[in-house]
Design an enzyme around this catalytic site. Structure first.
Site, short mmCIF file in Angstrom:
data_model
loop_
_atom_site.label_atom_id
_atom_site.label_comp_id
_atom_site.label_asym_id
_atom_site.label_seq_id
_atom_site.Cartn_x
_atom_site.Cartn_y
_atom_site.Cartn_z
N TRP A 167 0.84 -1.21 0.00
CA TRP A 167 0.00 0.00 0.00
C TRP A 167 0.87 1.25 0.00
CZ3 TRP A 167 -0.53 4.43 2.77
CH2 TRP A 167 -1.67 5.19 2.53
N TYR A 184 1.03 4.01 -3.00
CA TYR A 184 0.68 5.40 -2.73
C TYR A 184 1.81 6.34 -3.16
CZ TYR A 184 -1.27 9.39 -0.15
OH TYR A 184 -1.79 10.61 0.21
N ASP A 215 -7.11 -0.82 -0.01
CA ASP A 215 -7.41 0.45 0.67
C ASP A 215 -8.87 0.48 1.09
OD1 ASP A 215 -6.41 3.44 1.03
OD2 ASP A 215 -8.44 3.50 0.20
#
Length: 532
Positions: free
Chosen positions: A449, A453, A469
């Site tokens: 994640w 990002y 997410d």
């Protein structure tokens, strides 16, 4: 031979394929602003080059040549049109998002690396020889790194001449020129004017006070832009003391403000959102910059453009997402939605680690505490802005006992900051995305994640999807789809190569869904309180 005099290619690639000269001429004939910055039209009979949307009379096809960059047109001996100012168009969306050598080089040149480190420094950052780099750029862009940097310096000089009262000599060095003679020669070649003439021709325009190092400018964009989404996104994550969203200068507007850490000093940036009655296709956002050193102007503008994703091609993005029945209504409701980047990838990396497995509000609070403890105070506060966000080196040297967070997150934060400070992990505009992702994943406590990002926001990757997410899962459920990560990942394949934008649409859908539920709950409570 100077790279500004090299031959230019007859064909080059674009996001949606190869465009031939006949299609380019049709775009010029229809004054299609979507192609501004994608290519430039040069007219042999006048010696001038223009953007495709130039309002002047369309030249004959036989007199037109086409170039992929302003630098290539200038290198072929053409001067910039005084009417459409082709040097100030948005950057090409292809060079902005491409992950290959050319795209990475263009982003570094835009950040001012050639001015600060020379072509050798640029080539070293990219891992190529200067000769290889030159050959690749000329083949794709029709100009080498020196010519691209020269065109950028000319635009910066014009901006300073027309918006400040700086002496011409100071303008030359602030724009990145090595000498006043080089500055004078370049301005004459590019604009067919002396610097003094260029300034006096715009004598009636508002100019910024020099003592404060301030200037006002416009940040150009193509297509539509959804500034409500941009400002909502940034306001929710604004770190106290470092950034803020405040009421704008006109009724119904908002302004994003933040501090900037720059190569030569620091700055404060303000960017206004559109007013309710402004068309989304207006073409520019108003910006104000206060810089401690005006040599940082080019870098500051480049980083703000990345933050607001102003070099995107919204027509290509919206057109692709509109083909999917799930996202088509969202794309139609929010034309011009952008995928925000960031002004400082190291700052974003710290904030991404802080945000692991906690709410956005909690991550914002943690980031604010770090800024208060380890950030650098401004010489004088400006509204709510008081601090420069702490550097990776400052945080790497922090006492672990002073970091009030779970031990695993503390270890991840300190390890990542040490890697960034030492240069074993790089997140600058010229880094290879795959290599950066692999280096990040090798660090303890950094998972998919966080890497995704950072690829999306720090490395401007337009095709990132985060199936695990919680906001994505909520957004999909609000649209009647399964929020299961595996199903979401499979569903997202239809949105490539623009999954970063699809991600923002899903986050917006989730936010709207939660807001509607909260409004209904308040209405129900108010109804129950009414007397019988």
């Amino acid at each position: 031979m100077s790279d500004s005099r090299q031959s230019w290619p007859r064909r080059w690639r674009r996001l949606d394929g190869v465009i031939d000269d006949e299609n380019r001429y049709r775009a010029v004939h229809s004054r299609d602003a979507r192609f501004d910055g994608v290519f430039f039209t040069a007219v042999r009979t006048t010696g001038i080059y223009c953007r495709p949307s130039c309002p002047a009379t369309t030249p004959k096809r036989s007199n037109c040549s086409f170039f992929p960059t302003a630098a290539a047109a200038q290198g072929a001996g053409y001067r910039a049109c005084r009417r459409c100012r082709p040097d100030s168009v948005p950057g090409s969306p292809e060079w902005n998002h491409r992950a290959d050598l050319v795209g990475r080089a263009v982003r570094l040149i835009g950040d001012g690396v050639v001015d600060r480190e020379g072509v050798a420094g640029l080539a070293d950052r990219l891992g190529y020889s200067a000769r290889q780099l030159q050959r690749q750029l000329i083949a794709e862009l029709g100009a080498g790194p020196l010519a691209l940097a020269r065109a950028q310096r000319a635009q910066t000089a014009r901006l300073l001449l027309q918006t400040t009262e700086l002496p011409v000599t100071e303008v030359a060095f602030a724009a990145g020129f090595a000498s006043v003679r080089q500055f004078n020669d370049t301005i004459r070649e590019v604009y067919d004017r002396t610097p003094s003439t260029l300034r006096t021709e715009h004598g009636g325009h508002r100019r910024s006070p020099v003592a404060a190092g301030s200037l006002a400018l416009r940040l150009a964009y193509r297509g539509a832009v959804d500034t409500d989404h941009l400002l909502d996104f940034l306001a929710l994550r604004a770190v106290p003391g470092v950034e803020e969203v405040v009421p704008g200068p006109y009724p119904g507007t908002r302004t994003y403000r933040r501090t900037l850490t720059l190569p030569y000093g620091h700055g404060i940036a303000e960017v206004d959102g559109l007013a309710p009655d402004d068309p989304r296709t207006r073409g520019w956002l108003d910006c104000r910059l206060t810089l401690s050193d005006l040599r940082d102007l080019t870098t500051a503008v480049h980083r703000l453009r990345a933050l607001f994703d102003l070099d995107a091609d919204p027509d290509a993005v919206d057109g692709r997402l509109a083909t999917d029945p799930l996202l088509a209504p969202l794309a139609a409701a929010r034309p011009g939605l952008r995928s925000p980047g960031h002004v400082d990838p190291h700052e974003l990396a710290v904030r991404a680690v802080l945000g692991q497995q906690i709410t956005v509000a909690a991550a914002r609070t943690l980031a604010g505490r770090l800024a208060e403890t380890y950030g650098t105070p401004l010489p004088a506060a400006d509204g709510g802005l008081r601090l420069l966000f702490p550097t990776a080196a400052a945080l790497a040297a922090a006492d672990p006992e002073h970091l009030k967070m779970p031990q695993s997150r503390r270890r991840a934060l300190l390890g990542m900051c040490a890697a960034l400070a030492e240069g074993t992990v790089r997140l600058d505009p010229g880094v290879d995305r795959e290599q950066a992702a692999a280096d990040l994943l090798a660090l303890p406590g950094i998972g998919p994640w966080t890497v995704g990002y950072l690829r999306m926001r720090a490395l401007a990757d337009p095709d990132v999807f985060l199936p695990t997410d919680i906001g994505v899962r909520d957004g999909l459920r609000s649209l009647g789809e399964s929020g299961d990560p595996r199903s979401a990942a499979e569903r997202s394949a239809a949105w490539a190569p623009w999954r970063s934008y699809a991600l923002h649409h899903l986050w917006s859908a989730a936010g709207a869904h939660h807001a509607n539920r909260a409004a209904k709950a308040r209405t129900t409570r108010d109804t129950r309180k009414e007397p019988a």
